[in-house]
Design a protein around this motif. Structure first.
Motif, PDB file in Angstrom:
ATOM      1  N   ARG A  57       0.832  -1.196   0.000  1.00  0.00           N
ATOM      2  CA  ARG A  57       0.000   0.000   0.000  1.00  0.00           C
ATOM      3  C   ARG A  57       0.872   1.254   0.000  1.00  0.00           C
ATOM      4  NH1 ARG A  57      -3.393  -4.434   0.126  1.00  0.00           N
ATOM      5  NH2 ARG A  57      -5.489  -3.677  -0.268  1.00  0.00           N
ATOM      6  N   LEU A  58       0.297   2.355  -0.471  1.00  0.00           N
ATOM      7  CA  LEU A  58       0.980   3.641  -0.431  1.00  0.00           C
ATOM      8  C   LEU A  58       0.507   4.364   0.828  1.00  0.00           C
ATOM      9  CD1 LEU A  58       2.828   5.775  -1.666  1.00  0.00           C
ATOM     10  CD2 LEU A  58       0.853   6.628  -2.962  1.00  0.00           C
ATOM     11  N   LEU A  59       1.422   4.540   1.782  1.00  0.00           N
ATOM     12  CA  LEU A  59       1.089   5.119   3.073  1.00  0.00           C
ATOM     13  C   LEU A  59       1.766   6.472   3.239  1.00  0.00           C
ATOM     14  CD1 LEU A  59       1.455   1.929   5.309  1.00  0.00           C
ATOM     15  CD2 LEU A  59      -0.583   2.748   4.078  1.00  0.00           C
ATOM     16  N   LEU A  60       1.186   7.284   4.112  1.00  0.00           N
ATOM     17  CA  LEU A  60       1.724   8.610   4.402  1.00  0.00           C
ATOM     18  C   LEU A  60       2.211   8.631   5.851  1.00  0.00           C
ATOM     19  CD1 LEU A  60       2.095  11.511   3.304  1.00  0.00           C
ATOM     20  CD2 LEU A  60      -0.189  12.035   4.194  1.00  0.00           C
ATOM     21  N   ASP A  61       3.468   9.036   6.051  1.00  0.00           N
ATOM     22  CA  ASP A  61       4.045   9.156   7.390  1.00  0.00           C
ATOM     23  C   ASP A  61       4.180  10.640   7.701  1.00  0.00           C
ATOM     24  OD1 ASP A  61       5.329   8.935   9.773  1.00  0.00           O
ATOM     25  OD2 ASP A  61       7.099   7.898   9.020  1.00  0.00           O
TER      26      ASP A  61
ATOM     27  N   ARG B 170      -1.894  14.691  -3.752  1.00  0.00           N
ATOM     28  CA  ARG B 170      -3.032  14.547  -4.663  1.00  0.00           C
ATOM     29  C   ARG B 170      -4.215  13.867  -3.977  1.00  0.00           C
ATOM     30  NH1 ARG B 170      -1.274  11.561  -9.984  1.00  0.00           N
ATOM     31  NH2 ARG B 170      -3.545  11.674 -10.229  1.00  0.00           N
ATOM     32  N   PRO B 171      -5.430  14.281  -4.303  1.00  0.00           N
ATOM     33  CA  PRO B 171      -6.621  13.713  -3.658  1.00  0.00           C
ATOM     34  C   PRO B 171      -6.793  12.223  -3.948  1.00  0.00           C
ATOM     35  CG  PRO B 171      -7.152  15.784  -4.743  1.00  0.00           C
ATOM     36  CD  PRO B 171      -5.780  15.409  -5.193  1.00  0.00           C
ATOM     37  N   GLY B 172      -7.159  11.462  -2.928  1.00  0.00           N
ATOM     38  CA  GLY B 172      -7.582  10.080  -3.075  1.00  0.00           C
ATOM     39  C   GLY B 172      -6.515   9.072  -3.428  1.00  0.00           C
ATOM     40  N   VAL B 173      -5.234   9.388  -3.235  1.00  0.00           N
ATOM     41  CA  VAL B 173      -4.177   8.465  -3.677  1.00  0.00           C
ATOM     42  C   VAL B 173      -3.530   7.699  -2.523  1.00  0.00           C
ATOM     43  CG1 VAL B 173      -3.644   9.868  -5.702  1.00  0.00           C
ATOM     44  CG2 VAL B 173      -2.376  10.246  -3.584  1.00  0.00           C
ATOM     45  N   ILE B 174      -3.811   8.093  -1.276  1.00  0.00           N
ATOM     46  CA  ILE B 174      -3.151   7.483  -0.120  1.00  0.00           C
ATOM     47  C   ILE B 174      -4.046   6.391   0.478  1.00  0.00           C
ATOM     48  CG2 ILE B 174      -2.156   7.917   2.152  1.00  0.00           C
ATOM     49  CD1 ILE B 174      -0.599   9.153  -0.140  1.00  0.00           C
ATOM     50  N   ASP B 175      -3.458   5.216   0.704  1.00  0.00           N
ATOM     51  CA  ASP B 175      -4.204   4.070   1.246  1.00  0.00           C
ATOM     52  C   ASP B 175      -4.265   4.068   2.770  1.00  0.00           C
ATOM     53  OD1 ASP B 175      -4.634   2.908  -1.342  1.00  0.00           O
ATOM     54  OD2 ASP B 175      -2.541   2.260  -1.326  1.00  0.00           O
TER      55      ASP B 175
ATOM     56  N   LYS C  74      -7.385  22.730  11.119  1.00  0.00           N
ATOM     57  CA  LYS C  74      -8.377  22.643  10.043  1.00  0.00           C
ATOM     58  C   LYS C  74      -7.701  22.373   8.705  1.00  0.00           C
ATOM     59  CE  LYS C  74     -12.011  25.300   7.714  1.00  0.00           C
ATOM     60  NZ  LYS C  74     -12.743  26.614   7.671  1.00  0.00           N
ATOM     61  N   ALA C  75      -6.611  23.084   8.422  1.00  0.00           N
ATOM     62  CA  ALA C  75      -5.887  22.880   7.167  1.00  0.00           C
ATOM     63  C   ALA C  75      -5.285  21.481   7.112  1.00  0.00           C
ATOM     64  CB  ALA C  75      -4.789  23.933   7.020  1.00  0.00           C
ATOM     65  N   PHE C  76      -4.751  21.009   8.242  1.00  0.00           N
ATOM     66  CA  PHE C  76      -4.138  19.682   8.277  1.00  0.00           C
ATOM     67  C   PHE C  76      -5.169  18.585   8.042  1.00  0.00           C
ATOM     68  CE2 PHE C  76      -3.329  15.992  11.140  1.00  0.00           C
ATOM     69  CZ  PHE C  76      -2.386  15.364  10.340  1.00  0.00           C
ATOM     70  N   PHE C  77      -6.230  18.555   8.845  1.00  0.00           N
ATOM     71  CA  PHE C  77      -7.206  17.475   8.734  1.00  0.00           C
ATOM     72  C   PHE C  77      -7.994  17.557   7.427  1.00  0.00           C
ATOM     73  CE2 PHE C  77      -6.734  17.147  13.432  1.00  0.00           C
ATOM     74  CZ  PHE C  77      -6.465  15.793  13.482  1.00  0.00           C
ATOM     75  N   GLY C  78      -8.225  18.772   6.931  1.00  0.00           N
ATOM     76  CA  GLY C  78      -8.915  18.899   5.648  1.00  0.00           C
ATOM     77  C   GLY C  78      -8.112  18.303   4.505  1.00  0.00           C
ATOM     78  N   SER C  79      -6.811  18.599   4.466  1.00  0.00           N
ATOM     79  CA  SER C  79      -5.957  18.059   3.409  1.00  0.00           C
ATOM     80  C   SER C  79      -5.734  16.559   3.592  1.00  0.00           C
ATOM     81  CB  SER C  79      -4.617  18.797   3.378  1.00  0.00           C
ATOM     82  OG  SER C  79      -3.934  18.656   4.622  1.00  0.00           O
ATOM     83  N   LEU C  80      -5.676  16.096   4.854  1.00  0.00           N
ATOM     84  CA  LEU C  80      -5.526  14.663   5.113  1.00  0.00           C
ATOM     85  C   LEU C  80      -6.754  13.899   4.618  1.00  0.00           C
ATOM     86  CD1 LEU C  80      -4.049  12.252   6.390  1.00  0.00           C
ATOM     87  CD2 LEU C  80      -5.077  12.879   8.591  1.00  0.00           C
TER      88      LEU C  80
ATOM     89  N   ALA D 282      -7.840   7.694   0.301  1.00  0.00           N
ATOM     90  CA  ALA D 282      -8.854   7.002  -0.471  1.00  0.00           C
ATOM     91  C   ALA D 282     -10.088   6.809   0.398  1.00  0.00           C
ATOM     92  CB  ALA D 282      -8.321   5.648  -0.952  1.00  0.00           C
ATOM     93  N   ARG D 283     -11.234   6.697  -0.245  1.00  0.00           N
ATOM     94  CA  ARG D 283     -12.487   6.528   0.496  1.00  0.00           C
ATOM     95  C   ARG D 283     -12.435   5.264   1.348  1.00  0.00           C
ATOM     96  NH1 ARG D 283     -16.551   9.810   2.159  1.00  0.00           N
ATOM     97  NH2 ARG D 283     -18.555   8.739   2.253  1.00  0.00           N
TER      98      ARG D 283
END
Length: 292
Positions: A53-57, A110-115, A141-147, A152-153
């Motif tokens: 999976r593509l994960l964000l740290d 990019r939107p919707g690309v992180i698993d 707000k900026a952090f959680f909105g972008s996260l 991905a849904r």
């Protein structure tokens, strides 16, 4: 007790070259980071299908938590505000892609690309105003909105935090809920002041049966059941999805409709005042159709 790092200086200043190397060379820190990352990955509950999976740290630092992700066969992107920490990660040949950035200004992914996403001991830094332009609520707000947008849904984010007090805990959790996340807080070892760990387990979108928040660990390392007495930890309760929804505004009923007589009287008053008024016709005061 040593002062909390986030109270001493902004992260990009506190984690300078010396502090970054000292942090990464500590066997104690390496062990703690590995255990926290393992637990975060467990709470992430990724499908057991051996597919990377593509994960964000988030707040990846020198890549210690990223090593755990690599060991489990996942690809990862690391974000950190400290250039010194990222330089150490490059020297250690971390296998993730590294981004120098401030999570309080958004993640820029990019939107919707992180698993899935994890964060170890980083999000509570957003609760401090290190500059006159910093407003914790806006930065959260900026952090959680972008996260929320980059996940991905149905994907999860597990954020291990050290909130200073109950107000900080509520501020962080409330910001996540307002961004659209569902989920809650999992507290491991709730009765221990030394080993107590808090994880914010969030799901991108409404909660489902498959995305229920996992149970916390007790003193024996086993999961705490619902029958165990942990009433002293009110923050350990999951937040329901319904808590995120604001009540709808009530529509005014029996709204008085202004008819043709009112329009004709109004136009006559305007004429007596000397104003230019369109001539009367069969279309005067006729209600328009909803669409042309």
């Amino acid at each position: 007790m040593a002062s909390r790092p986030e109270l001493q200086a902004p992260p990009e200043i506190f984690y300078n070259d010396d502090e970054a190397r000292k942090y990464t060379s500590s066997s104690r820190i390496i062990d703690i980071q590995a255990k926290l990352s393992e637990r975060a990955l467990e709470l992430l509950a990724l499908p057991d299908d051996d597919v990377p999976r593509l994960l964000l740290d988030i707040g990846c630092g020198s890549g210690l938590s990223g090593e755990t992700l690599t060991e489990h066969g996942h690809h990862w992107i690391g974000l950190d505000i400290s250039g010194s920490m990222l330089n150490v990660a490059l020297e250690r040949e971390a296998e993730g892609d590294l981004i120098l950035g401030d999570m309080g200004q958004g993640l820029g992914v990019r939107p919707g690309v992180i698993d899935g996403a994890i964060s170890i001991s980083a999000v509570q830094w957003l609760c401090n105003a290190d500059r006159s332009s910093h407003e914790p609520r806006l930065r959260l707000k900026a952090f959680f909105g972008s996260l929320y947008r980059c996940l991905a849904r149905g994907a999860r984010a597990v954020l291990q935090v050290y909130p200073e007090n109950l107000a900080q805990r509520e501020l962080i959790l409330g910001s996540a809920m307002r961004a659209g996340f569902s989920g809650g807080v999992v507290v491991d070892f709730p009765h221990s002041t030394k080993t107590r760990k808090e994880f914010l387990v969030l799901t991108c979108g409404p909660a489902s049966l498959s995305s229920a928040t996992q149970q916390a660990k007790g003193e024996d390392g086993e999961s705490c059941s619902d029958d165990e007495d942990i009433s002293g930890d009110e923050e350990n309760q999951s937040v329901l999805v319904s808590d995120r929804h604001r009540p709808r505004k009530k529509h005014k009923l029996n709204k008085k409709v202004k008819g043709k007589e009112w329009v004709m009287e109004k136009k006559e008053k305007m004429r007596r005042k000397g104003n230019t008024v369109p001539a009367d016709s069969k279309y005067t005061a006729r209600k328009r159709k909803t669409r042309f």
